[in-house]
Each structure stands twice: as C-alpha cells, then as structure tokens.
Design a protein around this motif. Structure first.
Motif, PDB file in Angstrom:
ATOM      1  N   PHE A   1       0.931  -1.231  -0.124  1.00  0.00           N
ATOM      2  CA  PHE A   1       0.031   0.076  -0.038  1.00  0.00           C
ATOM      3  C   PHE A   1       0.642   1.280   0.046  1.00  0.00           C
ATOM      4  CE2 PHE A   1      -3.209  -3.164   1.104  1.00  0.00           C
ATOM      5  CZ  PHE A   1      -4.449  -2.510   0.695  1.00  0.00           C
ATOM      6  N   GLU A   2       1.994   1.268   0.701  1.00  0.00           N
ATOM      7  CA  GLU A   2       2.935   2.337   0.631  1.00  0.00           C
ATOM      8  C   GLU A   2       3.392   2.598  -0.567  1.00  0.00           C
ATOM      9  OE1 GLU A   2       4.646   2.245   5.246  1.00  0.00           O
ATOM     10  OE2 GLU A   2       5.600   1.135   3.736  1.00  0.00           O
ATOM     11  N   THR A   3       3.754   1.576  -1.553  1.00  0.00           N
ATOM     12  CA  THR A   3       4.271   1.468  -2.823  1.00  0.00           C
ATOM     13  C   THR A   3       3.161   2.107  -3.712  1.00  0.00           C
ATOM     14  OG1 THR A   3       5.787  -0.389  -2.328  1.00  0.00           O
ATOM     15  CG2 THR A   3       4.948   0.302  -4.713  1.00  0.00           C
ATOM     16  N   ALA A   4       2.075   1.572  -3.685  1.00  0.00           N
ATOM     17  CA  ALA A   4       0.845   2.063  -4.374  1.00  0.00           C
ATOM     18  C   ALA A   4       0.652   3.721  -4.439  1.00  0.00           C
ATOM     19  CB  ALA A   4      -0.378   1.508  -4.000  1.00  0.00           C
ATOM     20  N   TYR A   5       0.649   4.062  -3.017  1.00  0.00           N
ATOM     21  CA  TYR A   5       0.432   5.658  -2.967  1.00  0.00           C
ATOM     22  C   TYR A   5       1.877   6.463  -3.604  1.00  0.00           C
ATOM     23  CZ  TYR A   5       0.387  10.327  -1.147  1.00  0.00           C
ATOM     24  OH  TYR A   5       0.347  11.470  -1.172  1.00  0.00           O
ATOM     25  N   ALA A   6       2.841   6.014  -3.375  1.00  0.00           N
ATOM     26  CA  ALA A   6       3.987   6.467  -3.853  1.00  0.00           C
ATOM     27  C   ALA A   6       3.875   6.481  -5.368  1.00  0.00           C
ATOM     28  CB  ALA A   6       5.331   5.806  -3.436  1.00  0.00           C
ATOM     29  N   LEU A   7       3.304   5.562  -5.936  1.00  0.00           N
ATOM     30  CA  LEU A   7       3.251   5.447  -7.185  1.00  0.00           C
ATOM     31  C   LEU A   7       2.118   6.532  -7.800  1.00  0.00           C
ATOM     32  CD1 LEU A   7       3.388   1.717  -8.243  1.00  0.00           C
ATOM     33  CD2 LEU A   7       5.041   3.283  -8.963  1.00  0.00           C
ATOM     34  N   ALA A   8       1.228   6.628  -7.044  1.00  0.00           N
ATOM     35  CA  ALA A   8      -0.190   7.679  -7.303  1.00  0.00           C
ATOM     36  C   ALA A   8       0.570   8.924  -7.163  1.00  0.00           C
ATOM     37  CB  ALA A   8      -1.300   7.510  -6.426  1.00  0.00           C
TER      38      ALA A   8
ATOM     39  N   ARG B   1      -3.133  10.910 -12.030  1.00  0.00           N
ATOM     40  CA  ARG B   1      -3.496  10.085 -13.290  1.00  0.00           C
ATOM     41  C   ARG B   1      -3.323   8.254 -12.855  1.00  0.00           C
ATOM     42  NH1 ARG B   1      -4.725  14.073 -16.913  1.00  0.00           N
ATOM     43  NH2 ARG B   1      -3.290  15.782 -16.592  1.00  0.00           N
ATOM     44  N   LEU B   2      -3.416   8.142 -11.810  1.00  0.00           N
ATOM     45  CA  LEU B   2      -3.456   6.715 -11.483  1.00  0.00           C
ATOM     46  C   LEU B   2      -4.384   6.355 -10.538  1.00  0.00           C
ATOM     47  CD1 LEU B   2      -1.434   4.291 -12.052  1.00  0.00           C
ATOM     48  CD2 LEU B   2      -0.287   4.651 -10.006  1.00  0.00           C
ATOM     49  N   VAL B   3      -5.302   5.415 -10.701  1.00  0.00           N
ATOM     50  CA  VAL B   3      -6.294   4.901  -9.563  1.00  0.00           C
ATOM     51  C   VAL B   3      -5.727   3.598  -8.863  1.00  0.00           C
ATOM     52  CG1 VAL B   3      -8.544   3.595  -9.400  1.00  0.00           C
ATOM     53  CG2 VAL B   3      -8.305   5.723 -11.064  1.00  0.00           C
ATOM     54  N   VAL B   4      -5.926   3.691  -7.704  1.00  0.00           N
ATOM     55  CA  VAL B   4      -5.237   2.561  -6.869  1.00  0.00           C
ATOM     56  C   VAL B   4      -6.460   1.429  -6.812  1.00  0.00           C
ATOM     57  CG1 VAL B   4      -4.424   1.745  -4.596  1.00  0.00           C
ATOM     58  CG2 VAL B   4      -3.731   3.855  -5.525  1.00  0.00           C
ATOM     59  N   GLU B   5      -6.167   0.204  -7.143  1.00  0.00           N
ATOM     60  CA  GLU B   5      -7.451  -0.659  -7.054  1.00  0.00           C
ATOM     61  C   GLU B   5      -7.134  -1.799  -5.933  1.00  0.00           C
ATOM     62  OE1 GLU B   5      -7.423  -2.508 -11.089  1.00  0.00           O
ATOM     63  OE2 GLU B   5      -8.874  -0.824 -11.993  1.00  0.00           O
ATOM     64  N   ILE B   6      -7.952  -2.096  -5.413  1.00  0.00           N
ATOM     65  CA  ILE B   6      -7.905  -2.960  -4.168  1.00  0.00           C
ATOM     66  C   ILE B   6      -8.932  -4.151  -4.234  1.00  0.00           C
ATOM     67  CG2 ILE B   6      -7.563  -3.305  -1.648  1.00  0.00           C
ATOM     68  CD1 ILE B   6      -7.375  -0.208  -1.472  1.00  0.00           C
ATOM     69  N   PRO B   7      -8.699  -5.432  -4.406  1.00  0.00           N
ATOM     70  CA  PRO B   7      -9.546  -6.463  -4.831  1.00  0.00           C
ATOM     71  C   PRO B   7     -10.270  -6.906  -3.393  1.00  0.00           C
ATOM     72  CG  PRO B   7      -7.404  -7.562  -5.032  1.00  0.00           C
ATOM     73  CD  PRO B   7      -7.141  -5.874  -5.060  1.00  0.00           C
ATOM     74  N   ALA B   8     -11.094  -8.058  -3.742  1.00  0.00           N
ATOM     75  CA  ALA B   8     -11.537  -8.644  -2.552  1.00  0.00           C
ATOM     76  C   ALA B   8     -10.616  -9.034  -1.756  1.00  0.00           C
ATOM     77  CB  ALA B   8     -12.730  -9.648  -3.017  1.00  0.00           C
ATOM     78  N   GLY B   9     -10.862  -9.185  -0.199  1.00  0.00           N
ATOM     79  CA  GLY B   9      -9.623  -9.710   0.513  1.00  0.00           C
ATOM     80  C   GLY B   9      -9.642  -9.083   1.859  1.00  0.00           C
ATOM     81  N   ASP B  10      -8.811  -9.354   2.794  1.00  0.00           N
ATOM     82  CA  ASP B  10      -8.492  -8.835   3.877  1.00  0.00           C
ATOM     83  C   ASP B  10      -7.077  -8.309   3.921  1.00  0.00           C
ATOM     84  OD1 ASP B  10     -11.228  -9.233   4.684  1.00  0.00           O
ATOM     85  OD2 ASP B  10     -10.856 -10.928   5.879  1.00  0.00           O
ATOM     86  N   PHE B  11      -6.906  -7.055   3.855  1.00  0.00           N
ATOM     87  CA  PHE B  11      -5.641  -6.652   3.756  1.00  0.00           C
ATOM     88  C   PHE B  11      -5.060  -5.887   4.908  1.00  0.00           C
ATOM     89  CE2 PHE B  11      -7.465  -6.911  -0.385  1.00  0.00           C
ATOM     90  CZ  PHE B  11      -6.611  -7.381  -1.378  1.00  0.00           C
ATOM     91  N   LEU B  12      -4.075  -6.663   5.606  1.00  0.00           N
ATOM     92  CA  LEU B  12      -3.561  -6.295   6.936  1.00  0.00           C
ATOM     93  C   LEU B  12      -2.567  -5.060   6.850  1.00  0.00           C
ATOM     94  CD1 LEU B  12      -3.169  -6.315   9.992  1.00  0.00           C
ATOM     95  CD2 LEU B  12      -1.461  -8.153   9.613  1.00  0.00           C
ATOM     96  N   ILE B  13      -2.590  -3.913   7.410  1.00  0.00           N
ATOM     97  CA  ILE B  13      -1.996  -2.724   7.385  1.00  0.00           C
ATOM     98  C   ILE B  13      -1.387  -2.374   9.063  1.00  0.00           C
ATOM     99  CG2 ILE B  13      -1.567  -0.397   6.687  1.00  0.00           C
ATOM    100  CD1 ILE B  13      -3.749  -0.814   4.609  1.00  0.00           C
ATOM    101  N   THR B  14      -0.033  -2.273   8.854  1.00  0.00           N
ATOM    102  CA  THR B  14       0.491  -2.147  10.293  1.00  0.00           C
ATOM    103  C   THR B  14       1.010  -0.708  10.527  1.00  0.00           C
ATOM    104  OG1 THR B  14       2.360  -3.161   9.870  1.00  0.00           O
ATOM    105  CG2 THR B  14       0.734  -4.729  10.676  1.00  0.00           C
TER     106      THR B  14
ATOM    107  N   ALA C   1      -2.131  18.616  -5.497  1.00  0.00           N
ATOM    108  CA  ALA C   1      -2.734  17.854  -6.650  1.00  0.00           C
ATOM    109  C   ALA C   1      -4.156  17.623  -6.533  1.00  0.00           C
ATOM    110  CB  ALA C   1      -1.875  16.428  -6.799  1.00  0.00           C
ATOM    111  N   ASN C   2      -4.787  17.366  -7.699  1.00  0.00           N
ATOM    112  CA  ASN C   2      -6.154  17.187  -7.707  1.00  0.00           C
ATOM    113  C   ASN C   2      -6.596  15.630  -8.296  1.00  0.00           C
ATOM    114  OD1 ASN C   2      -9.031  17.329  -8.633  1.00  0.00           O
ATOM    115  ND2 ASN C   2      -8.971  19.732  -8.057  1.00  0.00           N
ATOM    116  N   GLY C   3      -6.900  15.234  -7.411  1.00  0.00           N
ATOM    117  CA  GLY C   3      -7.413  13.857  -7.839  1.00  0.00           C
ATOM    118  C   GLY C   3      -6.658  12.426  -7.447  1.00  0.00           C
ATOM    119  N   LEU C   4      -7.456  11.839  -6.732  1.00  0.00           N
ATOM    120  CA  LEU C   4      -6.675  10.511  -5.870  1.00  0.00           C
ATOM    121  C   LEU C   4      -7.725   9.780  -5.601  1.00  0.00           C
ATOM    122  CD1 LEU C   4      -4.299   9.026  -4.952  1.00  0.00           C
ATOM    123  CD2 LEU C   4      -4.472  10.266  -2.760  1.00  0.00           C
ATOM    124  N   ARG C   5      -7.886   8.378  -6.098  1.00  0.00           N
ATOM    125  CA  ARG C   5      -8.888   7.619  -6.221  1.00  0.00           C
ATOM    126  C   ARG C   5      -8.679   6.263  -5.705  1.00  0.00           C
ATOM    127  NH1 ARG C   5     -12.608   5.962 -11.467  1.00  0.00           N
ATOM    128  NH2 ARG C   5     -14.298   4.589 -10.527  1.00  0.00           N
TER     129      ARG C   5
END
Length: 406
Positions: free
Chosen positions: A23-30, A40-53, A68-72
C-alpha cells in the motif's frame, strides 16, 4: 487514466500477511504520476482482508510533493474489500493523512476496520488545499478514536458520504471538525470548514459521537437509520456516559457557518444516555424534517429521555421541526431571561409521543417556554397515552315529509 492493483505490488489479502509495503508503494506511485497538478493513477484493491500495520500507509499526503487534484481508491465492495488497520499503538495513529497535498479524493466500495483500539482513520490538515472528499459504499468497523479529524485554518470542506455504513465505536467522533493546538493561532479560523453531506447512510455504532463540530458547520444529513446500540464503557470528563449523533459544543462562530439539516431519518433512542443532538450555537439554524425517533417509545424509560438538547438566546439558533414524530421531552437551556426571548423554536405538524405540549419543552425556568411555538401538532394526554380523536358529530335526523291530508 491508468490504474495499479495492490496485488501486483505484493499484497496478499489473507488477513494475516502484512501488506503494508504494497500500500505504501501504491500511494508513492499515485503521487509520482501527478501531471499538471492532476492525479493520473487509480489504486485498485480487490476482494480480500488486507493487513496494514504502519500509519499513513494508505495515504501519506505531506508537502512536498506539490498540491494535486484527484486521488482515487477503488475496492470490490464494502463487504468484500477490507483494510485491517493494526498499528502498534492506537491514539495518534492514522491510516491516512492529507496535509494540504490533495483535493478531490475518492474512496469507493471498501471496508475499514480498526484492529488496534483507539486508532484513527483520516487526519486532514488544510490551509486551503485539502477539500472535496467523497466516500461511496464504504464501511467503518472496530474501535476508533476519530474517523476523520479536520484541522488547519481554511477549507477542509465539500465532503460527501453516500450509501455508507458507520459502525464500530468512537472515543471522540466519526467526523470531528476543528482540532485545536496544531499549526493554527486561532481556533475560530477553523470556521471555514463547511459543507458536509451524508446521504442514505446507515449509522449504527456502539458508542461515541457521530458528528462533533467545535468549529465549522453547514451540515446536511438525508435518509437512513441512525442507531446507538450501547453505552460508553467508562465515563469521561467531557462526555460522561452520553453518546450523541450531532454535537455542536461551541457557541460563537462566524456568520453563515451554523446550519444543520436532518431529513427523512429514522432514529432509535435505545437508552437514556443516547442523544440525537446537543447544540449550544448562539445563532444559525437547526432543522429536522420528516424524522422519527419514536421506535422505542413503548419502553419504560422513554417518557423521561431528553434526546434533543439546546442552548438558546436572543439570536437563536432558530430551531424547527416539521412533520416529525418525537419521543420523550426536549431540553432548552437559556442564556437570557425566558420572557425576553423571541420565538426561536417551532414545531409544525409534529406528533409528541409521550407528553402534552405544555410538558414537552423543558427549560431551566418555571412554567412553559414562551419562546417555543406549536403549530397543528398532535400530542398526548397526561397519562402518556395518545389522546383519542374526537368522536364525529352525527347530524340530527330530519323530520321527513309531512303526511298527506285526507
């Protein structure tokens, strides 16, 4: 606009594997894909239980980078995609933070669960940039300190929740507007936090406050059920044992800030410590339209509950109930002599479930409240039972035609 899936970055989603780094990497890419001030980048999270610590793993908007404008963030469904937040400590740990970095943020079709009691979901600080948040089909579970905590000196405005579920419990509030002591010199500057809309949502949580606005305002809640299912586990200095849907604890505000409207909502008052509203505004407007809090009016405690409480003065707030069904009594505290106050409270075509009009509005002075008016309301008799309707009058029988002469 392109997208990135957290599974492609190493997330597992089994509820046991620590997916924080993905998740940290996904945000950095966005953040890296912002072009011309637009995300310009949408973060997709599929079905599942994702543990963040680790705190801020989902969103870590601090300067730099440039605003910036636009984060999804898009999930598979609020009962399908679950983000489990389990930091090492609760208070002070936020899953997201935005400090004047992003406007127009969207969270869609996902669930957030606090697995560390007292953790918080979102910290938003603004001096003019952080604004325009949207939550669609999202759900919150677990014990939180704050859902969203708003801070700064300006904006933090234009926020929408639609078809969401607010569950769990809250040591402070799900939405708390106006934190003090952080980067601003005057708390009144936070009155620039405006315009919050809650549409067709289910608010059913165990204890705590739903909305608490020491500063800011202009709030609309429309549709849905609002239920507090339990009681605070311990009494606190600020709240005692009460839990309140709408708490407005500061009297002085800038003009045009103090506006609250609730429409088409079914409330359940399940115990005497549950309150619908507690407002000390010294002006502004409070309006309930087509609302009903009488679901538990048959219970023994219901006649003596006071789920709506206000402080009123010569400038209001102007309080109005239209076509509502109301349980218990309403409590009014006054800042001036009651007889010196204009009419600031009006009940129009309402049903007063437990008490007659003369006993419904309770004040800190003797006798009925002269600043309260009832227009075409239906109330109860002194026994607490609904007064029977008046029997229809039967017109007298006509004598009929005279018999013919012989």
């Amino acid at each position: 606009m392109s997208s990135i899936n957290v599974v492609d970055l190493g997330a597992v989603g089994d509820g046991c594997t620590d997916d924080t780094r993905a998740f940290e990497t996904a945000y950095a890419l966005a953040a890296a894909h912002v072009r011309d001030g637009v995300g310009r980048l949408v973060v997709e999270i599929p079905a599942g239980d994702f543990l963040i610590t680790r705190p801020y793993a989902l969103l870590n908007g601090v300067a730099p980078p440039r605003p910036a404008n636009g984060l999804r963030f898009v999930g598979a469904g609020k009962n399908m995609t679950t983000l489990v937040f389990r930091p090492g400590t609760g208070p002070g740990s936020y899953l997201c933070r935005n400090e004047d970095s992003w406007a127009n943020i969207s969270f869609e079709r996902m669930q957030f669960r606090s697995a560390t009691p007292g953790a918080s979901f979102f910290s938003s600080y603004s001096t003019g940039e952080a604004q325009d948040y949207r939550f669609y089909e999202c759900e919150w579970l677990g014990e939180w300190e704050y859902g969203l905590a708003l801070d700064g000196t300006n904006t933090n405005s234009e926020m929408l929740w639609q078809a969401c579920t607010v569950a769990g419990s809250y040591r402070r509030a799900f939405l708390y507007s106006g934190l003090t002591g952080h980067k601003q010199t005057s708390p009144n500057d936070q009155d620039q936090f405006l315009n919050y809309w809650f549409t067709d949502i289910k608010v059913e949580y165990e204890w705590g406050n739903f909305l608490e606005f020491p500063y800011g305002g202009s709030i609309t809640c429309r549709g849905g059920s609002y239920i507090i299912t339990g009681k605070r586990p311990v009494s606190t200095k600020e709240y005692g044992t009460t839990s309140t849907f709408f708490r407005f604890p500061v009297s002085e505000h800038h003009d045009s800030v103090q506006r609250f409207h609730a429409q088409d909502i079914r409330f359940e008052v399940r115990n005497p410590d549950a309150r619908v509203i507690d407002c000390v505004w010294s002006s502004g407007t409070v309006h309930f339209t087509d609302c009903d809090d009488t679901a538990n009016a048959f219970k023994d405690f219901s006649a003596e509950v006071r789920p709506h409480q206000y402080t009123v003065g010569p400038r209001g707030p102007l309080i109005r109930y239209d076509s509502c069904q109301l349980v218990g009594r309403h409590q009014y505290r006054t800042t001036h002599r009651q007889e010196a106050l204009p009419t600031v409270v009006r009940y129009d075509m309402c049903l007063l479930r437990n008490h007659p009009r003369a006993e419904f509005a309770v004040t800190d002075g003797p006798g009925p409240a002269p600043f309260v008016r009832f227009i075409d309301c239906i109330d109860t008799g002194s026994t607490g039972a609904m007064a029977p309707p008046a029997a229809p009058t039967t017109p007298a029988a006509s004598p009929g035609p005279a018999p013919p002469r012989r």
